[in-house]
Write an enzyme that holds these catalytic residues in place. Sequence first.
Site, PDB file in Angstrom:
ATOM      1  N   LYS A  92       0.845  -1.203   0.000  1.00 18.72           N
ATOM      2  CA  LYS A  92       0.000   0.000   0.000  1.00 18.72           C
ATOM      3  C   LYS A  92       0.879   1.251   0.000  1.00 18.72           C
ATOM      4  CE  LYS A  92      -4.182  -1.565  -0.141  1.00 18.72           C
ATOM      5  NZ  LYS A  92      -4.559  -2.720   0.595  1.00 18.72           N
ATOM      6  N   LYS A 144     -11.050  -8.798  -7.011  1.00 18.50           N
ATOM      7  CA  LYS A 144     -12.233  -7.958  -7.215  1.00 18.50           C
ATOM      8  C   LYS A 144     -11.861  -6.512  -7.507  1.00 18.50           C
ATOM      9  CE  LYS A 144     -13.104  -7.475  -2.240  1.00 18.50           C
ATOM     10  NZ  LYS A 144     -14.028  -7.614  -1.144  1.00 18.50           N
ATOM     11  N   LYS A 179      -3.573 -13.766  -9.282  1.00 15.72           N
ATOM     12  CA  LYS A 179      -4.843 -14.141  -8.652  1.00 15.72           C
ATOM     13  C   LYS A 179      -6.006 -13.272  -9.168  1.00 15.72           C
ATOM     14  CE  LYS A 179      -6.764 -14.581  -4.070  1.00 15.72           C
ATOM     15  NZ  LYS A 179      -6.632 -14.273  -2.655  1.00 15.72           N
TER      16      LYS A 179
END
Length: 339
Positions: free
Chosen positions: A114, A201, A198
């Site tokens: 992040k 979403k 992966k």
Amino acid sequence: MLTKPTVFSAIQPTGNLTIGNYIGALKQWNEIQKKYFCIYCIADLHSLTIYQKPNILNKNILDTLAIFLACDIDPNKNIIFIQSHVPQHTQLSWILNCFTYFGELKRMIQFKEKMLLFKNKNINIGLFNYPILMAADILLYQADKIPVGKDQIQHIEMARKIAIRFNSIYGNIFTIPEKIINPNKGSCIMSLLNPLKKMSKSDSNSNNVINLFDKIDIIRKKINNAVTDSDIPPNIIYDKTNKPGISNLLSILSNITNVSIQNLEKEFKGKIYNDLKKSVIDNLYIFLNKFQKKYSKYRENKKLLNNIIINGSHKAQKKAKITLNNINNIIGLYNKKIL
Ligand code: TRP
């Protein structure tokens, strides 16, 4: 009497759940409820670490609950609740802050990622403290087992570390949680156009993901575009290293039909990739259509959703209060009940 071990898990209500979230988490949650006492949480406080539009967050919380129900997660047998409705989470989180080291949090992979994403901009402390709130979620219910995806393993390790540290000072207070990694072959669903990554979403390219609410035309388009390989002759076998695209399609098909990968390999022996894709499309349609219908039925039933929310928060709070009172006593906070 032998009691069933307690399972705790949570999902953030950030919308856009994918077939990867279903296969990797919700399908497993459903299987686990048959064996364990499960506490499943909608982690709305965690989702605040990234700005959420208030009206969208509000809607996403109810959507997530309806998704749980559409996945046949039983609110009577288990506890389903919303994290912010149980204030003990944030209370315990503060206490655990005082048993966690700055250096440990600074080294968390998700936080470091992040940081890179935010570059030189300010990063909020919620993102830094995130693993402590997660530890509080788990330890508050004395959970034995935590089903999580690979990306959350480090957070579970952190929760264990905090619990062990606390116990080493005050005695055997917290249950030390263990992770459950999905044991099913093919449970980690990969991105359709890049099957080495992966399925996520939050992917900026929607062609990489099958959303739980995709309709047939979209499903067809996305699966037809999914990456396979150029083996001649075509070979439909599960081999994640050498054939990631085909393996991913087999994983999806196996998980939504409950036919083993081994049996699918037999069924598709000598067939071409288009046959496999057609079967994935047909079965995804059957599966998602049924899911979407069930979902709508629950989502429209506001009264039912509300009852579940209220019941869930009562049941969760009852347990959470016991732990928190105990912790408060143990660390020496003054207990007003003594007076
Ligand atoms: N951080 C988890 C995720 O984003 C969600 C979560 C919050 C969680 N609290 C938890 C998962 C406790 C397991 C246990 O996937």
